[in-house]
Design a protein around this motif. Structure first.
Motif, PDB file in Angstrom:
ATOM      1  N   ARG A 125      92.359 129.170  59.293  1.00 33.68           N
ATOM      2  CA  ARG A 125      93.350 129.923  59.970  1.00 33.68           C
ATOM      3  C   ARG A 125      94.545 130.222  59.314  1.00 33.68           C
ATOM      4  O   ARG A 125      95.156 129.469  58.793  1.00 33.68           O
ATOM      5  N   ILE A 126      94.844 131.749  59.324  1.00 33.82           N
ATOM      6  CA  ILE A 126      96.103 131.971  58.458  1.00 33.82           C
ATOM      7  C   ILE A 126      96.976 133.052  59.442  1.00 33.82           C
ATOM      8  O   ILE A 126      96.409 133.516  60.206  1.00 33.82           O
ATOM      9  N   GLY A 127      98.144 133.258  58.948  1.00 37.19           N
ATOM     10  CA  GLY A 127      98.985 134.322  59.495  1.00 37.19           C
ATOM     11  C   GLY A 127      99.902 133.744  60.758  1.00 37.19           C
ATOM     12  O   GLY A 127      99.647 132.529  60.918  1.00 37.19           O
ATOM     13  N   LEU A 133      91.115 134.415  61.391  1.00 40.82           N
ATOM     14  CA  LEU A 133      90.159 133.349  61.080  1.00 40.82           C
ATOM     15  C   LEU A 133      89.621 133.874  59.790  1.00 40.82           C
ATOM     16  O   LEU A 133      88.587 134.757  59.862  1.00 40.82           O
ATOM     17  N   VAL A 134      89.652 133.153  58.620  1.00 41.04           N
ATOM     18  CA  VAL A 134      88.804 133.826  57.674  1.00 41.04           C
ATOM     19  C   VAL A 134      87.404 133.140  57.644  1.00 41.04           C
ATOM     20  O   VAL A 134      87.306 132.241  57.893  1.00 41.04           O
ATOM     21  N   PHE A 209     102.237 139.306  56.108  1.00 39.46           N
ATOM     22  CA  PHE A 209     102.662 138.045  56.442  1.00 39.46           C
ATOM     23  C   PHE A 209     102.782 137.143  55.002  1.00 39.46           C
ATOM     24  O   PHE A 209     102.287 137.366  53.925  1.00 39.46           O
ATOM     25  N   GLU A 210     103.421 136.083  55.147  1.00 40.19           N
ATOM     26  CA  GLU A 210     103.529 135.234  54.048  1.00 40.19           C
ATOM     27  C   GLU A 210     102.583 133.911  54.257  1.00 40.19           C
ATOM     28  O   GLU A 210     102.758 133.307  55.502  1.00 40.19           O
ATOM     29  N   HIS A 211     101.808 133.516  53.395  1.00 40.05           N
ATOM     30  CA  HIS A 211     101.087 132.023  53.677  1.00 40.05           C
ATOM     31  C   HIS A 211     101.249 131.383  52.441  1.00 40.05           C
ATOM     32  O   HIS A 211     100.712 131.596  51.542  1.00 40.05           O
ATOM     33  N   ARG A 212     101.946 130.034  52.494  1.00 40.44           N
ATOM     34  CA  ARG A 212     101.903 129.006  51.590  1.00 40.44           C
ATOM     35  C   ARG A 212     102.568 129.906  50.238  1.00 40.44           C
ATOM     36  O   ARG A 212     101.797 129.757  49.179  1.00 40.44           O
ATOM     37  N   GLY A 213     103.118 130.711  50.166  1.00 35.25           N
ATOM     38  CA  GLY A 213     104.114 131.358  49.207  1.00 35.25           C
ATOM     39  C   GLY A 213     103.167 132.633  48.556  1.00 35.25           C
ATOM     40  O   GLY A 213     103.459 133.356  47.691  1.00 35.25           O
ATOM     41  N   HIS A 214     102.314 133.075  49.313  1.00 35.12           N
ATOM     42  CA  HIS A 214     101.330 134.170  48.896  1.00 35.12           C
ATOM     43  C   HIS A 214     101.634 135.402  49.771  1.00 35.12           C
ATOM     44  O   HIS A 214     101.689 135.142  51.098  1.00 35.12           O
ATOM     45  N   LEU A 215     101.906 136.342  49.283  1.00 34.55           N
ATOM     46  CA  LEU A 215     101.914 137.494  50.099  1.00 34.55           C
ATOM     47  C   LEU A 215     100.555 138.011  50.640  1.00 34.55           C
ATOM     48  O   LEU A 215      99.653 138.074  49.650  1.00 34.55           O
ATOM     49  N   CYS A 216     100.229 138.143  51.897  1.00 36.02           N
ATOM     50  CA  CYS A 216      99.105 138.698  52.364  1.00 36.02           C
ATOM     51  C   CYS A 216      99.120 139.865  53.064  1.00 36.02           C
ATOM     52  O   CYS A 216     100.079 140.132  54.045  1.00 36.02           O
TER      53      CYS A 216
END
Ligand code: ATP
Length: 459
Positions: A125-127, A133-134, A209-216
């Motif tokens: 799950r991210i965001g 949920l990927v 949003f950002e997830h662990r330094g990644h732009l999503c």
């Protein structure tokens, strides 16, 4: 060359050069690997992951995800039968938490691979609040990996909670890529504001949003790209003209929006055009190379090579007409299943273009920054080839007076023409005329998107 034989990965080296050139243009940076500023450290990331697992409720949920090992096969098959669907597997994940398998993998490892791609685990799950949920991988490009996710939209006072599927582009964690992503979002927002009713066939950005330094970047979900459509439904022969016409109409609607916004896409190719499940609606995507028409930089690697307009190769000033050229190459491929100009180098691209479209004018052959690499003082074309016997590099002077290839002969061979109804013949002739106008060597003479929309093939 059959479009089905083309492997986008084989262009990786040139793509890297292209990406570096483009990032330099877009962000003023050198494209070197740098972590995103403010990105989380590995230790902090592990701590966060552990905390979320420890603190989560003890219940598990079972989730159906694509079986990762099978995903590539889906695109390898030339059919649309059941066996071509990705295989599924069920995994158990903590409810509302990061998938346990994701955590254990990441505890041993970094979250990113050596190239800064986020190592996503299906079931993760991210965001914000684990909203996405990927459950499948969709594709991987120079800038990102793209995944499919199920979004849970919380209930409001008027509406119950619901779910929908989205595509999330997880940008590589390098500062230059991050900046390019920010720029891509700004361009997408500008385009959306000029098309409030979503009628112009450009992909819609939903949120980010950002997830662990990644732009999503969260996008509407589409089904497959046009390269896959041609491979599945028109391998080596192309799609029928009704489909070509519907797609062409939508592509030129997208281009007319870009032109209105003064935006150049600069990477149009079948891979960057997505279709919906019903295959009747397409959307232009990947605006990662796009820029404002006023800020263009001369670079010989802009646009993927097969779709690269002659003015780019010659190093002449360019404008949105480069996108029209790329659409012409793409439409030929959709109609025939074959790549129009499969040049191995920029020099060979110029040779193939002239063989089909005739020689460049003296003005064009002299004008560009790189023109002298390809033409001598008397405007003979300098074709860089390998000697067939010795394999040594040689320069062959080519003084081409007339085209030696013919679009009409390719698209309407005499034996086929006889079998067509009047209506089919008219459609094919109109298509040939539209292609000829999109593939004008001189960008000033090339058809504009608005003119194309009024062309007999589309009107
Ligand atoms: N909204 C979407 N719906 C479905 N599939 C998508 C979507 N967006 C992207 N994809 C898939 O992911 C692939 C890569 O996406 P995209 O081209 O945007 O990434 P990129 O990293 O910018 O690639 P490139 O190397 O071309 O710059 C696409 O060709 C497509 O197959």
């Amino acid at each position: 060359m059959s479009a089905a034989d083309y492997n986008p990965d084989s262009d990786r080296l040139e793509d890297e050069a292209r990406a570096r050139a483009k990032l330099q243009t877009n962000t003023g940076a050198n494209g070197a690997s740098q972590p995103v500023e403010g990105g989380p450290s590995l230790a902090a990331g592990i701590g966060e992951a552990q905390e979320r697992v420890d603190g989560a409720e003890s219940e598990y949920e079972e989730i159906e995800v694509d079986d990762d090992d099978e995903v590539d096969d889906m695109f390898a098959l030339g059919s649309d039968d059941e066996s071509s669907k990705p295989k599924k597997k069920i995994i158990r994940v903590k409810k509302g938490a990061i998938a346990s398998q994701a955590v254990s993998a990441n505890l041993l490892d970094n979250f990113d691979d050596a190239d800064g791609y986020y190592r996503i685990n299906l079931g993760e799950r991210i965001g914000p609040e684990g909203r996405y949920l990927v459950f499948a991988n969709l594709g991987r490009g120079m800038f990102s990996n793209v995944v499919k996710a199920r979004e849970t939209i919380p209930s409001t006072s008027t509406e119950p909670a619901r779910e929908r599927e989205v595509a999330i582009k997880v940008v590589r964690s390098q500062e230059t890529m991050y900046k390019a992503g920010i720029k891509e979002m700004a361009i997408l927002q500008k385009l959306a504001s000029l098309d409030p009713e979503d009628k112009r066939h450009v992909i819609r950005l939903d949120s980010h949003f950002e997830h662990r330094g990644h732009l999503c970047m969260v996008f509407e979900l589409l089904s497959m790209n046009l390269r896959e459509v041609v491979k599945r439904f028109g391998k080596d022969v192309g799609l029928n003209y009704r489909a070509v016409r519907a797609y062409a109409h939508q592509m030129f609607l997208a281009l007319s929006l870009l032109r209105k916004a003064n935006v150049i896409h600069a990477d149009i190719k079948p891979d960057n055009i997505l279709v919906n499940e019903g295959k009747n609606v397409l959307k232009l995507c990947d605006l990662g190379s796009a820029s404002d028409a006023t800020e263009v930089e001369i670079t010989p690697y802009l646009v993927s090579r097969f779709y690269r307009a002659p003015e780019i190769v010659l190093g002449a000033p360019y404008d949105s007409a480069i996108d029209v050229w790329s659409i012409g190459c793409t439409l030929y491929e959709v109609a025939t299943g074959k790549i129009l100009f499969p040049g191995r180098t920029n020099n060979q691209m110029l040779l193939l273009m002239q063989e089909l479209r005739g020689r460049f004018t003296t003005k064009q052959a002299k004008k560009g920054r790189f023109a002298a690499q390809h033409f001598d003082d008397t405007n003979n074309f300098l074709s860089m080839e390998k000697d067939k016997n010795t394999g040594v590099d040689v320069i062959r002077k080519v003084n081409l007076q007339k085209p030696v290839e013919d679009l009409r002969a390719r698209l309407l061979p005499a034996n086929t023409a006889k079998k067509l109804s009047d209506e089919e013949l008219r459609l094919t002739n109109n298509f040939i005329d539209l292609l000829n106008r999109t593939l004008e060597l001189d960008p000033a003479k090339r058809i504009t998107p608005r003119e194309a929309l009024n062309h007999p093939f589309l009107s």
